[in-house]
Scaffold this motif. Structure first.
Motif, PDB file in Angstrom:
ATOM      1  N   PHE A  10       5.683   8.335   5.247  1.00  0.00           N
ATOM      2  CA  PHE A  10       4.445   7.673   5.694  1.00  0.00           C
ATOM      3  C   PHE A  10       3.293   7.922   4.721  1.00  0.00           C
ATOM      4  N   ASN A  11       3.552   8.639   3.640  1.00  0.00           N
ATOM      5  CA  ASN A  11       2.517   9.003   2.675  1.00  0.00           C
ATOM      6  C   ASN A  11       2.297   7.842   1.701  1.00  0.00           C
ATOM      7  N   LYS A  12       1.122   7.205   1.806  1.00  0.00           N
ATOM      8  CA  LYS A  12       0.836   6.051   0.947  1.00  0.00           C
ATOM      9  C   LYS A  12       0.796   6.447  -0.525  1.00  0.00           C
ATOM     10  N   GLY A  13       0.371   7.671  -0.817  1.00  0.00           N
ATOM     11  CA  GLY A  13       0.317   8.110  -2.209  1.00  0.00           C
ATOM     12  C   GLY A  13       1.671   8.093  -2.884  1.00  0.00           C
ATOM     13  N   LEU A  14       2.728   8.435  -2.156  1.00  0.00           N
ATOM     14  CA  LEU A  14       4.075   8.395  -2.731  1.00  0.00           C
ATOM     15  C   LEU A  14       4.482   6.962  -3.069  1.00  0.00           C
ATOM     16  N   PHE A  15       4.075   6.006  -2.238  1.00  0.00           N
ATOM     17  CA  PHE A  15       4.402   4.606  -2.528  1.00  0.00           C
ATOM     18  C   PHE A  15       3.649   4.112  -3.757  1.00  0.00           C
ATOM     19  N   LEU A  16       2.412   4.585  -3.940  1.00  0.00           N
ATOM     20  CA  LEU A  16       1.661   4.193  -5.133  1.00  0.00           C
ATOM     21  C   LEU A  16       2.301   4.787  -6.389  1.00  0.00           C
ATOM     22  N   ILE A  17       2.788   6.025  -6.284  1.00  0.00           N
ATOM     23  CA  ILE A  17       3.499   6.619  -7.420  1.00  0.00           C
ATOM     24  C   ILE A  17       4.757   5.828  -7.727  1.00  0.00           C
ATOM     25  N   ALA A  18       5.498   5.471  -6.676  1.00  0.00           N
ATOM     26  CA  ALA A  18       6.729   4.700  -6.866  1.00  0.00           C
ATOM     27  C   ALA A  18       6.420   3.362  -7.521  1.00  0.00           C
TER      28      ALA A  18
END
Length: 604
Positions: free
Chosen positions: A29-37
């Motif tokens: 649910f961490n949006k930051g991880l999706f931005l990194i991806a």
């Protein structure tokens, strides 16, 4: 919510301490991880390749990330079957399947990979080199050269259709030992069983990690880590014994005779005996109290080096075959899993030929034999022939017709990049100079392509672009195209050649860097903080992507739209725009910069 640095740091520390992971699913649910991806994936060529639903990276937005996270929260996210295509295997006419997942699945799979890599990578064996941060083909080969001296037999390992036959039950069983989160494991299971679409017919997947899947490399490493543990914890302790080989009695006898001849002052006898001593091993190669077994793995390719009798090497191979069959449900390819004599034959590993060297006449400054027993890396003759064949027809270098409509800069850059990639990969080889033949073939093919484009001679094109540059190996000839730029900026240069074909014992790792978990990405910063590049709107932002920058510089356009000019000036394949401007781009309406008032009027 914790920052991405904190999340990955905590997971990595638990992996380092061998503690189990709980509540891992919540980290999705961490949006930051999706931005990194997103920052890791959008540059890839496959980001613009559509899956079965046509979804690509184009149109990426924060809203799309929120939609994916919302589906993950409610556990309603479902993996889409991949579109299956077939590509040719290198060096053969056989084809292997490749899966093309949609963009949303790639994004989620990259987040899964980030989490699994942070936890598992610190636990993996140091003898595993594939798809890991700071490791690659060069580190694997360097380990073989530096630590496998004295090897007598090589066992080349090849697993039949490894990635296509990974057992799902075994995979989930291995992961459940360390990951105590049923929701996360259930999601991994659904990903593995999503199936594939071929000729618009759905087929289930009963085994294997998706070919082309973003998370497949880390999943295969988790699976094959069991093989690493078996070799390290059971085979190596059993087959490694003795600190050093016992002295060879025949060699010791000759050394004693040399000492006696020196006392008597008989120089001729000393010279003859020293030549005889150099022909004998100083230690007993058949010492029953000494054994050495070494192991190295890159993805599904593994290599064993054994100092001992052949029948024991065959027993080791049989034990690995039984372990793979009984514990991991994998099969060795008997025709490709070979036992080769290290001195008289060459093993093939990661595109190199590997053999143990023996040369009694090679003496170092101490008077000792410096090569005997050392492992050497060599460029396979067949590899050079296969690469030369790509640029030849009827035994002669020929032009490449599909490049005739490109610019001179692009043609030279294409040939230069292809040769540079081969040369840099084989810099560890002792006979890397053999690539000079490939360089000549590619050079003639490049000059013939340029000559055909300009309807002139090869000699004139060579004179036009010939140059010399300073390199660590001295001044070398190369061929260079320079494109000047305005605004005082440095000119662009495309170069072919100018690479010293000399062995580098510590060649730099050129594999993809998997270790940079938190990249500082300009595009992500713009998506979070800036406005539409065309109308200055700050709401409903999306990212317009193109497959390659050359698409905006194609000849024949009389008047380019504003977004093309922006991409060309910034030299970027992505542009942050609002939803309306993005729709105008795809509709061919965004031919000039739109004003804020116009955008607001359209929104009403």
């Amino acid at each position: 919510m914790q920052s991405t640095e904190t999340v990955l740091g905590v997971i990595r520390e638990r992996g380092r301490r061998g503690l189990p992971l709980e509540r891992l699913y919540r980290q999705l649910f961490n949006k930051g991880l999706f931005l990194i991806a997103y920052g890791r994936l959008y540059r890839n060529d496959g980001a613009m390749t559509p899956g079965i639903n046509g979804d690509t990276v184009d149109g990426m937005s924060l809203e799309k990330i929120d939609t994916i996270i919302g589906a993950l929260r409610t556990e309603s996210y479902r993996w889409t079957p991949v579109k299956r295509v077939y590509i040719e295997k290198k060096g053969t006419k056989k084809k292997r399947p490749l899966g093309l997942p949609p963009w949303s699945d790639k994004l989620v799979a990259e987040v899964v990979r980030l989490l699994l890599e942070a936890y598992y990578d610190v636990q993996f064996s140091d003898r595993s080199h594939g798809f890991r941060p700071g490791r690659g083909c060069h580190t694997a080969l360097t380990e073989v050269v530096n630590t496998w001296k004295g090897t007598r037999w090589f066992v080349e390992g090849d697993i039949s259709d490894c990635f296509g036959t990974l057992d799902h039950e075994v995979m989930l069983s291995i992961m459940s030992e360390r990951i105590h989160d049923g929701r996360f494991l259930q999601m991994i299971g659904r990903m593995l069983k999503a199936g594939y679409l071929e000729d618009w017919r759905w087929h289930p997947t009963f085994s294997g990690a998706p070919q082309g899947g973003v998370a497949s490399p880390i999943l295969s490493n988790i699976y094959l880590d069991r093989l690493d543990q078996f070799v390290e914890q059971r085979l190596l302790p059993e087959y490694n014994r003795g600190d050093r080989r016992r002295d060879n009695p025949a060699y010791r006898s000759v050394i004693n005779r040399i000492a006696k001849a020196r006392r008597l002052g008989d120089k001729d006898t000393v010279k003859a005996l020293r030549a005889q001593a150099r022909s004998l091993p100083s230690q007993d190669p058949n010492d029953p109290g000494y054994r050495r077994l070494n192991y190295c793995r890159y993805a599904d390719d593994w290599l064993l080096g054994f100092a001992g009798p052949k029948h024991e090497a065959e027993a080791i191979k049989a034990r690995i075959r039984d372990f793979l069959r009984n514990e991991l449900r994998l099969e060795l390819s008997e025709s490709k899993t070979l036992i080769t004599h290290a001195a008289s034959q060459a093993a093939r590993f990661l595109g190199y030929e590997i053999r143990v060297q023996h040369a009694n006449d090679k003496i170092d400054h101490r008077g000792h034999r410096s090569i005997n027993g050392a492992v050497g890396l060599f460029v396979p003759r067949t590899a050079i022939q296969e690469r030369c064949a790509r640029y030849m027809r009827n035994g002669k270098p020929q032009r490449r017709g599909h490049l005739l409509h490109d610019t001179d800069f692009s043609i030279v850059a294409q040939f230069g990049a292809e040769f540079r990639g081969v040369a840099q990969y084989y810099l560890l080889a002792q006979d890397v100079y053999r690539l000079s033949h490939l360089q000549w073939v590619m050079l003639v093919s490049m000059l013939k392509t340029l000559a055909a484009k300009h309807q002139t001679s090869v000699t004139k094109m060579a004179r036009k672009y010939k140059a010399t540059i300073d390199t660590p190996g001295g001044r070398l000839r190369c061929f260079e195209v320079t494109v000047p730029r305005d605004g005082g900026r440095k000119p662009l240069k495309a170069r072919f050649g100018g690479i010293p074909l000399k062995r580098q014992r510590t060649a730099k790792l050129t594999d993809r860097d998997f270790g940079q978990a938190l990249p500082r990405n300009e595009l992500i910063h713009k998506l979070l903080t800036e406005s539409c590049a065309l109308c200055d709107s700050r709401t409903d932002l999306q990212v317009h992507h193109i497959r390659k920058l050359a698409d905006v510089n194609k000849p024949g356009r009389r008047e380019k739209p504003e977004w093309m000019h922006l991409m060309a000036r910034r030299r970027r394949k992505a542009l942050v725009v609002c939803r309306l401007c993005h729709e105008h781009i795809h509709a061919g309406k965004a031919t000039a910069k739109l004003g804020t008032d116009h955008w607001r009027a359209e929104m009403r």
